[in-house]
Write an enzyme that holds these catalytic residues in place. Structure first.
Site, PDB file in Angstrom:
ATOM      1  N   HIS A  21      28.319   6.188   7.458  1.00  0.00           N
ATOM      2  CA  HIS A  21      28.465   4.868   6.821  1.00  0.00           C
ATOM      3  C   HIS A  21      29.938   4.577   6.484  1.00  0.00           C
ATOM      4  O   HIS A  21      30.311   4.439   5.319  1.00  0.00           O
ATOM      5  CB  HIS A  21      27.587   4.804   5.558  1.00  0.00           C
ATOM      6  CG  HIS A  21      27.217   3.387   5.176  1.00  0.00           C
ATOM      7  ND1 HIS A  21      25.981   3.028   4.706  1.00  0.00           N
ATOM      8  CD2 HIS A  21      27.933   2.239   5.195  1.00  0.00           C
ATOM      9  CE1 HIS A  21      25.944   1.736   4.445  1.00  0.00           C
ATOM     10  NE2 HIS A  21      27.131   1.237   4.736  1.00  0.00           N
ATOM     11  N   VAL A  38      25.703  -1.139  13.049  1.00  0.00           N
ATOM     12  CA  VAL A  38      26.568  -1.211  11.866  1.00  0.00           C
ATOM     13  C   VAL A  38      25.863  -1.985  10.752  1.00  0.00           C
ATOM     14  O   VAL A  38      26.505  -2.442   9.810  1.00  0.00           O
ATOM     15  CB  VAL A  38      27.944  -1.871  12.165  1.00  0.00           C
ATOM     16  CG1 VAL A  38      28.799  -0.963  13.017  1.00  0.00           C
ATOM     17  CG2 VAL A  38      27.795  -3.252  12.796  1.00  0.00           C
ATOM     18  N   GLU A  67      19.396   7.785   4.437  1.00  0.00           N
ATOM     19  CA  GLU A  67      20.821   8.055   4.580  1.00  0.00           C
ATOM     20  C   GLU A  67      21.253   8.984   3.459  1.00  0.00           C
ATOM     21  O   GLU A  67      21.117   8.592   2.301  1.00  0.00           O
ATOM     22  CB  GLU A  67      21.579   6.734   4.491  1.00  0.00           C
ATOM     23  CG  GLU A  67      22.969   6.794   5.048  1.00  0.00           C
ATOM     24  CD  GLU A  67      23.552   5.401   5.208  1.00  0.00           C
ATOM     25  OE1 GLU A  67      23.222   4.728   6.193  1.00  0.00           O
ATOM     26  OE2 GLU A  67      24.293   4.988   4.298  1.00  0.00           O
ATOM     27  N   ARG A  91      21.959  -1.751   8.945  1.00  0.00           N
ATOM     28  CA  ARG A  91      21.305  -0.809   8.034  1.00  0.00           C
ATOM     29  C   ARG A  91      20.365   0.038   8.886  1.00  0.00           C
ATOM     30  O   ARG A  91      19.797  -0.448   9.885  1.00  0.00           O
ATOM     31  CB  ARG A  91      20.495  -1.545   6.965  1.00  0.00           C
ATOM     32  CG  ARG A  91      21.312  -2.128   5.824  1.00  0.00           C
ATOM     33  CD  ARG A  91      21.932  -1.046   4.956  1.00  0.00           C
ATOM     34  NE  ARG A  91      22.634  -1.550   3.781  1.00  0.00           N
ATOM     35  CZ  ARG A  91      23.960  -1.719   3.694  1.00  0.00           C
ATOM     36  NH1 ARG A  91      24.742  -1.438   4.729  1.00  0.00           N
ATOM     37  NH2 ARG A  91      24.509  -2.158   2.572  1.00  0.00           N
TER      38      ARG A  91
END
Ligand code: DGY
Length: 312
Positions: free
Chosen positions: A278, A228, A259, A230
């Site tokens: 995310h 959780v 991402e 990066r």
């Protein structure tokens, strides 16, 4: 005259409402020669755009940046400091929700929730079968938290309700850990012992690829990795290899590098890997609090006042 504000993508309606009548908002086309840049006085970084000194230099009237979120690794803070530009962020508003998400993820991967959903919705589910999709127990297991900051501590608090043994690794032992029944370990010892390894460290040059081939090889074959933090904290090449060879039981990542991942990335094809878009702080309540603090930081910066939450 309203303040001229830049953002990298459309802002949510509640933030637009907060800014109405005070700021005129322009959406940046993400190039350094966008003609709007010279008039810009404040910059809301909403969707993690990379912001370097070269971008700041295109905005001679810029007075501040305000980031929607606590992670500011996409902004070059040194460059901002060198230009005396305050940078706001939103710490304290995402801790509980991100910890909730870590637990949702840990249970999802440990108890095969995604595979179960697929099976129950698919054509092959015609009879109850006690022999399928056995997972690993969450309650009573050993949780290893890497990064005992604000989010890590919230994760540890939740773990006590699951009767978990909580280990943590941090740059230094945390003074808060004793109250949370969490024991300090070296990174290596934590990887050796944990059934669930949760990453909640900030992204920095020191944490880049903190989890690579060596670290994954140390984890138990029955252990899961939960990210959780990066994406850059995990070496994705090493992770693909570890998952393909079943060196660990599985991984669930709310964040990736890049991402989003390219649509043909192998992590998106592996059965023992779950990728999420995310969602750590994606609740109505948290988003509203983040919007409020982002706007308050921005307005303080524009008015030359101290920002309520300043990262640099
Ligand atoms: C944060 O707060 O940094 C989250 O990742 C959302 O941006």
């Amino acid at each position: 005259m309203p303040y001229q504000i830049l953002t990298d993508s459309a802002l949510p309606p509640e933030m637009e409402e907060m800014l109405a009548g005070i700021c005129e908002v322009h959406v940046w086309d993400l190039t350094e020669d966008d003609p709007i840049l010279p008039s810009i006085e404040g910059f809301i970084t909403y969707g993690h755009p990379v912001v370097l000194g070269s971008h700041m230099d295109k905005m001679p009237n810029l007075r501040c940046l305000s980031n929607f979120g606590v992670g500011v690794d996409h902004i070059n803070l040194e460059d901002a400091r060198a230009r005396s530009l305050p940078v706001g962020f939103t710490p304290g508003f995402v801790n509980g929700v991100t910890a909730d998400m870590a637990f949702a993820m840990l249970m999802t991967i440990g108890r095969n929730i995604i595979q179960g959903w697929r099976h129950a919705h698919g054509p092959d589910y015609l009879a109850y079968d006690a022999n399928i999709l056995h997972g690993h127990e969450v309650y009573g297991s050993t949780l290893g938290i890497i990064g005992m900051g604000r989010v890590g501590r919230e994760i540890a608090r939740r773990a006590s309700g699951f009767d978990m043994t909580v280990l943590y690794h941090n740059r230094n032992p945390s003074p808060h850990a004793a109250g949370l029944n969490a024991s300090y370990r070296s990174l290596e010892a934590l990887l050796d012992e944990a059934d669930f390894v949760v990453l909640s460290v900030p992204m920095s040059p020191q944490t880049r690829h903190l989890i690579g081939a060596v670290q994954l090889a140390r984890m138990k074959e029955t252990a899961y990795l939960v990210n959780v933090a990066r994406g850059g904290v995990v070496d994705h090449v090493a992770l693909v290899d570890a998952l393909q060879r079943n060196l660990i039981a599985g991984a669930i990542m709310d964040v990736t590098d890049p991402e989003p991942l390219p649509r043909d990335h192998p992590l998106l094809r592996l059965d023992n890997c779950v990728i999420l878009p995310h969602l750590g702080s994606a609740t109505y309540q948290s988003r509203f609090r983040m919007s409020r603090r982002t706007v308050d930081n921005l307005l303080a910066g524009l008015r030359g006042q101290e920002m309520p939450s300043r990262a640099a």
